[in-house]
Design a protein around this motif. Structure first.
Motif, PDB file in Angstrom:
ATOM      1  N   CYS A  98       4.148  -6.004   0.496  1.00  0.00           N
ATOM      2  CA  CYS A  98       5.007  -7.178   0.383  1.00  0.00           C
ATOM      3  C   CYS A  98       4.139  -8.437   0.350  1.00  0.00           C
ATOM      4  CB  CYS A  98       5.949  -7.246   1.577  1.00  0.00           C
ATOM      5  SG  CYS A  98       6.829  -5.695   1.840  1.00  0.00           S
ATOM      6  N   CYS A 101       4.168 -10.707   3.494  1.00  0.00           N
ATOM      7  CA  CYS A 101       3.990 -10.045   4.794  1.00  0.00           C
ATOM      8  C   CYS A 101       3.453 -11.012   5.843  1.00  0.00           C
ATOM      9  CB  CYS A 101       3.033  -8.873   4.658  1.00  0.00           C
ATOM     10  SG  CYS A 101       2.803  -7.980   6.203  1.00  0.00           S
ATOM     11  N   LYS A 195      14.681  -5.085   3.843  1.00  0.00           N
ATOM     12  CA  LYS A 195      14.158  -6.251   3.124  1.00  0.00           C
ATOM     13  C   LYS A 195      15.063  -6.739   2.021  1.00  0.00           C
ATOM     14  CE  LYS A 195       9.610  -4.314   4.033  1.00  0.00           C
ATOM     15  NZ  LYS A 195       8.947  -5.318   4.850  1.00  0.00           N
ATOM     16  N   LEU A 205       8.114  -4.323  -4.126  1.00  0.00           N
ATOM     17  CA  LEU A 205       7.329  -4.261  -2.887  1.00  0.00           C
ATOM     18  C   LEU A 205       6.593  -2.932  -2.752  1.00  0.00           C
ATOM     19  CD1 LEU A 205      10.095  -5.676  -0.489  1.00  0.00           C
ATOM     20  CD2 LEU A 205       8.395  -6.954  -1.796  1.00  0.00           C
TER      21      LEU A 205
END
Ligand code: SF4
Length: 373
Positions: A98, A101, A195, A205
């Motif tokens: 991601c 992150c 997410k 992702l």
């Protein structure tokens, strides 16, 4: 000079037999996460930390990439021992990538040269002794994706349970049935970072949505205490229709699952979207409540989201836990986990009493002790 990959290669053990299948003479399938990589001799899995050599799957062991003492509210768990200290450890690596992150130094250490987190040698006994010494109630595997380092977490959790500590994962939820069965005897709490509710977004992702939804259903069925977090990223996952489908899914599993919508702040490589505003969180939370979720929280913007940091009884709306950020300001839940006003049972894991809060701010325990117990 040894690379980080070289350093980590020296810190491995063989995979748990429950998490592998030999699918041909020189290929082993790994079931630690939803990628289920069929790994040939000499190759690494998608996570880059599990690899096949000399006919065996080697997995991370014997080190930590980070350790920190966190208020349990930071994980966030709001319905599990409010005020408790969560002794949090992580290794390195992740099965997703991601771009936003918030733990990128540990999660992307093997993909991104800018993410440098040297490992510190540790033993399960030293970590558990340190957690006990510091007054922790819960030991949590976090910072990197704990599923891909499940064997190490389980070894620590076994020793943590033996001295009366609770255990938990903070995870992306990209699990398999095998890994859930493997960790189930040793885990009490599980946070899934949901997410998005769009498979296309998950593929951006590096994952798929289906294993994550299956994990959420199974954790609930297995009786693990589960809370869900969605980091609300403007323009990525905040379309009302997507949030409605996400909240409806959670409510269909159980209206008692707490859902935390938290604010994005520009980080790592995702600097295009604007920061999430309090109004955006309030809007997402309203969608969650309209879907029937009883416990919806807004996080990362303390003091600006009205009542959405507090826990109220879903039956009579009595204030049960009052919070500001990670700070617990008041606690009213009875010793048997009920609302003191109407007697309704409040879903979660509650202590007999509120013992105060050890910390409302994370702190580093220091790592020199970890090799000496
Ligand atoms: S943990 Fe996941 S990504 Fe890593 S080798 Fe196993 S299945 Fe592949």
């Amino acid at each position: 000079m040894a690379t980080l990959a070289d350093v980590l290669e020296a810190r491995t053990a063989e995979a748990a037999p429950e998490l592998i299948e030999r699918i041909s003479r020189d290929r082993i399938r790994c079931y630690a996460c939803g990628h289920e990589c069929p790994i040939p001799e000499g190759a690494v899995g998608v996570c880059k930390v599990r690899f096949v050599r000399d006919g065996a799957l080697h997995v991370p062991w014997g080190y930590i990439g980070g350790v920190q003492c966190d208020p349990i509210e930071k994980k966030p768990f709001f319905h599990a021992y409010p005020g408790a200290l969560a002794y949090s450890f992580g290794m390195l690596g992740c099965d997703l990538h991601c771009s936003y992150c918030q733990n990128w130094v540990t999660s992307q250490a093997l993909r991104d040269p800018a993410a440098v987190a040297p490992p510190v040698d540790a033993t399960p006994g030293a970590l558990v002794a340190d957690a006990t010494h510091l007054g922790a109630r819960v030991v949590v595997s976090t910072y990197n994706e704990p599923l891909i380092t499940a064997e190490w977490a389980v070894e620590i959790f076994k020793q943590a349970r033996a001295v009366g500590l609770m255990t938990g994962f903070v995870s992306n939820g990209n699990a398999t049935e095998r890994v859930l069965q493997y960790i189930r005897p040793w885990i009490d709490l599980y946070k899934v970072d949901l997410k998005s509710f769009d498979d296309k977004h998950y593929r951006q992702l590096g994952g798929r949505i289906e294993p994550i939804l299956r994990t959420i259903r199974r954790l609930h069925e297995l009786g693990v205490w589960l809370e869900i977090v969605t980091l609300l990223i403007p323009g990525f996952n905040d379309a009302p229709d997507e949030l409605e489908r996400l909240a409806a899914f959670l409510a269909s599993v159980s209206p008692d699952i707490p859902w935390h919508v938290t604010a994005f702040h520009k980080d790592y490589r995702m600097s295009d979207p604007e920061n999430t505003t309090p109004e955006m969180l309030l809007h997402a939370a309203a969608i969650g409540k309209a879907a029937g979720l009883r416990y919806v929280y807004a996080g990362n913007i303390p003091g600006r989201v009205g009542d959405l940091e507090n826990t109220r009884c879903h039956q009579c709306a009595a204030l049960l836990v009052e919070r500001y950020g990670y700070l617990v300001r008041s606690y009213q839940i009875t010793a048997d986990g009920r609302c003191p006003q109407c007697g309704t049972s409040i879903p979660g894991r509650w202590g007999k009493q509120f013992d105060g809060q050890i910390t409302a701010s994370p702190f580093l325990p220091g790592t020199r002790r970890l090799r000496t117990y």
